[in-house]
Enzyme design. Structure first.
Site, short mmCIF file in Angstrom:
data_model
loop_
_atom_site.label_atom_id
_atom_site.label_comp_id
_atom_site.label_asym_id
_atom_site.label_seq_id
_atom_site.Cartn_x
_atom_site.Cartn_y
_atom_site.Cartn_z
N ASP A 56 1.15 -1.34 -0.29
CA ASP A 56 -0.27 0.41 -0.01
C ASP A 56 0.97 1.20 0.05
O ASP A 56 1.72 1.71 1.36
CB ASP A 56 -0.48 -0.38 1.37
N ASN A 81 3.21 5.24 -11.80
CA ASN A 81 2.24 5.36 -12.11
C ASN A 81 0.65 5.17 -11.56
O ASN A 81 -0.08 5.63 -11.32
CB ASN A 81 2.57 4.43 -13.10
N TYR A 146 -9.77 14.66 -8.27
CA TYR A 146 -8.23 14.06 -8.62
C TYR A 146 -7.65 15.02 -9.36
O TYR A 146 -6.41 14.89 -9.87
CB TYR A 146 -9.21 13.24 -9.62
N LYS A 150 -3.22 15.38 -9.52
CA LYS A 150 -2.93 15.42 -11.00
C LYS A 150 -2.07 16.72 -11.58
O LYS A 150 -0.68 16.82 -11.83
CB LYS A 150 -3.75 14.56 -11.86
#
Length: 240
Positions: A56, A81, A146, A150
């Site tokens: 994790d 990634n 999100y 990002k």
């Protein structure tokens, strides 16, 4: 010629799985991680996948780094990634959503980069490749959390690239558009696929293999002058 060693996170499915297979096929030494031990065991059967560590990333970055070093000896290329996604109106996101995405999408790549940089400096070579998202560049409604996480890769890549440029280390981010993986075909999407396609100028999804090929180039000696960049591989979405 000595092979370069690559650590790839989130390698059990989607983009990460294709990245792992691609770099292995191109004769890199590859170490992979993801949550699923079963998936990693299957992946490890491929030639040049030298090892794996199920973990994790919100908790285990140091242990991952230590295991990868134990197997590879050194890490020449780090591909950040792994990441999470939340699709919801902002008022419906939870504190747990915020904490989880910040830890996985922002803290983990930062911590892993912090761990690999000292050895890269000693060897005067290194590549850090972040897999961002076009949602972090142009924004995505119902994915504010999100998009926020990002977008952090843009500033991170520029700042770290400046900091380590003199050591032959490059730091870049690939921002894919809508990628043809299980994510866009899942039940958590709030729109129809036909509706989504209308927002993409090229009227197609990005293939994970396109991302892998670009990552391979960024990792190559030929790309030594490419650093601090955020590359939009998005079938034209960023032009809108």
């Amino acid at each position: 010629m000595m092979k370069n060693n690559v650590l790839i996170t989130g390698a059990s499915k989607g983009i990460g799985l294709v990245l792992a297979k691609h770099f292995a096929e191109k004769d890199f030494n590859v170490f992979v991680t993801a949550r699923s031990k079963k998936s990693l065991e299957e992946l490890s059967k491929i030639d040049n996948i030298k090892g794996f560590y199920p973990c994790d990333l919100t908790k285990d970055c140091l242990f991952l780094y230590q295991e990868a070093k134990k197997v590879l000896g050194n890490i020449d290329i780090l591909i950040n990634n792994a990441g999470g996604y939340v699709c919801a109106e902002i008022e419906k996101t939870t504190d747990e959503d915020i904490e989880n995405l910040l830890k996985l999408n922002v803290e983990a790549p930062y911590k892993l980069s912090r761990l690999v940089i000292p050895d890269m400096k000693k060897r005067n070579f290194g590549r850090i490749i972040n897999i961002g998202s076009i949602s972090g560049v142009v924004g995505e409604a119902y994915a504010t959390l999100y998009s926020m996480t990002k977008s952090s890769f843009i500033g991170f890549s520029k700042a770290l690239a400046l900091e380590v440029a003199q050591y032959g280390i490059t730091v870049n981010t690939i921002h894919p558009g809508w990628v043809d993986t299980s994510l866009i075909h899942g039940d958590n999407m709030t729109f129809e696929e036909e509706e989504l396609m209308e927002t993409i100028p090229q009227r197609r999804y990005i293939s994970p293999s396109e991302i892998a090929a670009l990552a391979e180039y960024i990792a190559s000696p030929e790309a030594k002058g490419l650093t601090g960049q955020s590359i939009n591989l998005c079938a034209g979405i960023s032009m809108g």
